[in-house]
Scaffold this active site. Structure first.
Site, PDB file in Angstrom:
ATOM      1  N   ARG A 171      39.513  40.552  40.151  1.00 23.64           N
ATOM      2  CA  ARG A 171      39.003  41.919  40.100  1.00 23.64           C
ATOM      3  C   ARG A 171      37.586  41.959  39.544  1.00 23.64           C
ATOM      4  O   ARG A 171      36.740  42.712  40.020  1.00 23.64           O
ATOM      5  CB  ARG A 171      39.931  42.789  39.241  1.00 23.64           C
ATOM      6  N   TYR A 185      36.234  52.679  39.922  1.00 25.05           N
ATOM      7  CA  TYR A 185      37.245  51.879  40.592  1.00 25.05           C
ATOM      8  C   TYR A 185      38.618  52.369  40.177  1.00 25.05           C
ATOM      9  O   TYR A 185      38.796  52.983  39.118  1.00 25.05           O
ATOM     10  CB  TYR A 185      37.073  50.382  40.276  1.00 25.05           C
ATOM     11  N   PHE A 236      37.658  41.565  32.678  1.00 22.29           N
ATOM     12  CA  PHE A 236      36.353  42.147  33.026  1.00 22.29           C
ATOM     13  C   PHE A 236      36.183  43.538  32.421  1.00 22.29           C
ATOM     14  O   PHE A 236      35.125  43.867  31.887  1.00 22.29           O
ATOM     15  CB  PHE A 236      36.216  42.194  34.547  1.00 22.29           C
ATOM     16  N   ASP A 237      37.214  44.375  32.514  1.00 24.53           N
ATOM     17  CA  ASP A 237      37.134  45.734  31.975  1.00 24.53           C
ATOM     18  C   ASP A 237      36.795  45.720  30.490  1.00 24.53           C
ATOM     19  O   ASP A 237      35.891  46.417  30.018  1.00 24.53           O
ATOM     20  CB  ASP A 237      38.468  46.468  32.144  1.00 24.53           C
ATOM     21  N   THR A 238      37.558  44.921  29.746  1.00 26.36           N
ATOM     22  CA  THR A 238      37.364  44.841  28.301  1.00 26.36           C
ATOM     23  C   THR A 238      35.970  44.326  27.970  1.00 26.36           C
ATOM     24  O   THR A 238      35.292  44.844  27.080  1.00 26.36           O
ATOM     25  CB  THR A 238      38.426  43.923  27.678  1.00 26.36           C
TER      26      THR A 238
END
Length: 443
Positions: free
Chosen positions: A122, A140, A232-234
């Site tokens: 992702r 997203y 990735f989000d974190t």
């Protein structure tokens, strides 16, 4: 297209942008930079034919759910969203018919575009699509549409107005309505607790698959993200927070997908390793926080002080947890060094040397991890004041030694126990002095 190293991907995508011109129906067109913090000029975007919002849906082997998701999302945006939009399906090296379904949807639905990547992840997908998008607002969501789409407009509104730099959906707000099993609930809350206590994060929900970011901010942060998958989000949120950027949180209605393919235990373990990697990167300066802070500064506060300003918002509980973890490690190191020193020197000398070594390491660790102070600014002063704190701790343990030596035949283990207790008391005093004096924000 094939992905390589994340930083190289970012540069490659930016170079591609300079070589392309806006083509009707193309998912990759020239970017229109926006001034950070400014409200978007929607009329100018409409005149240029640039979609205000680009919603990315990362997919891997989702042939069964993709069409329903995209058609529902397109129907919602076309009827409920008041601005122009694009839906980008990011196919992450699917091995089933996902790509064929995506390409058919792109032919049938005007606002749908497809990007195919030859590597899973992702993080890879979002990094590539977002850096190549011309839209000023990027978002997203997961393909299962676990999050109610009615939260999409509140998610992007703070970015359109310029009030916030990025925006996240949160399942942990009191006003959120969440339906999911106890296992996922426990893992999610435990993960966020670790983020708050070990990394000083203040956002409530790191892994909700429902986020948006301003494109100008994304172009600054994305080249410095490394994770290819779920962390990735974190990583993006922690970087944004350390740079002093504004993050809006939107309570969401969220229903767990019982057919989700995410292995939450394995993902959680991978995220823990990534947390350690990111903490180490920031501590060693491999992530240029000072440059990022300067690049995105909104006020007159110098970059070095912005790092300290961000650290002041960390909770007392989080600081105590990090300080305690460092303190336990320091105490164990002190005990080992003291026993080693006692093999060839007296008790007072072994105590002094062990305390001095652990004090220097303890000050450096607390400076970076507990109080979030990075860079060389006031480094020498912090260590000098840390040595003063060390002197106070040494006086406590030396006094304990004097008292213990007045006892008949105390024994080495009693000696070590008394010193350990005195050292723990000195550690508690050290936290107060660090927080209220050494790393206190200067006017």
């Amino acid at each position: 297209m094939t992905l390589t190293d994340p930083a190289s991907q970012a540069l490659e995508a930016q170079e591609e942008l300079g070589e392309q011109t806006a083509q009707p129906g193309s998912a990759v067109v020239l970017q229109t930079p926006t001034r950070p913090g400014a409200a978007l000029d929607i009329a100018a975007l409409n005149r240029a034919g640039i979609p205000l919002l680009d919603v990315t849906v990362p997919v891997y082997n989702e042939e069964a759910d993709l069409e329903v998701c995209v058609r529902n999302l397109d129907a919602y945006l076309s009827t409920q969203f008041l601005h122009t939009y694009r839906i980008t399906i990011a196919d992450n090296a699917s091995t089933d018919s996902t790509l064929r379904v995506a390409e058919r949807l792109a032919r049938e639905l005007e606002g749908v575009h497809v990007v195919h990547l030859e590597e899973k992840g992702r993080g890879n997908a979002l990094r590539r699509v977002w850096l190549a998008s011309d839209s000023p607002v990027l978002a997203y969501m997961d393909v299962d549409l676990s999050t109610d789409l009615n939260a999409l407009a509140p998610l992007v509104a703070p970015l359109i107005s310029g009030h916030s730099d990025l925006s996240i959906g949160t399942r942990l707000s009191r006003s959120s309505r969440v339906v999911r099993g106890p296992k996922r609930e426990f893992v999610s809350r435990s993960y966020n607790f670790l983020l708050h206590s070990l990394m000083g994060a203040r956002f409530s929900d790191a892994q909700c698959g429902f986020k948006a970011i301003r494109a100008d901010v994304a172009r600054q942060l994305l080249p410095h993200t490394l994770d290819k998958a779920w962390f990735f989000d974190t990583e993006l949120l922690v970087l944004a927070e350390r740079c002093g950027l504004r993050c809006a949180e939107v309570p969401v209605d969220w229903t767990d997908d019982p057919h989700s393919k995410v292995d939450i235990v394995r993902t959680a373990l991978e995220d823990l390793r990534a947390m350690y990697r990111m903490t180490t990167d920031m501590a060693r300066g491999r992530v240029p926080l000072a440059q990022l802070q300067a690049a995105m500064a909104r006020g007159p506060l110098p970059a070095g002080e912005r790092a300290e300003e961000a650290s002041r918002g960390q909770s007392l509980f989080g600081q105590l947890v990090r300080f305690g973890a460092i303190g336990v490690a320091s105490t164990l190191a002190y005990a080992a060094l003291y026993l080693l020193g006692r093999a060839f020197m007296g008790a007072q000398a072994a105590n002094f040397v062990a305390l001095l070594i652990t004090a220097i390491a303890n000050t450096a660790a607390n400076r970076r991890f507990t109080f979030g102070v990075l860079g060389a600014e006031r480094l020498a002063r912090h260590h000098f004041e840390g040595l003063i704190v060390f002197g106070i701790g040494w006086a406590l343990t030396a006094g304990a030694l004097v008292w213990m030596n007045s006892l008949p035949h105390p024994g080495q283990w009693l000696e070590l126990s008394v010193l350990t207790v005195a050292n723990l008391a000195a550690t508690a005093l050290k936290f107060l002095l660090f927080r209220l004096w050494v790393f206190r924000r200067r006017a």
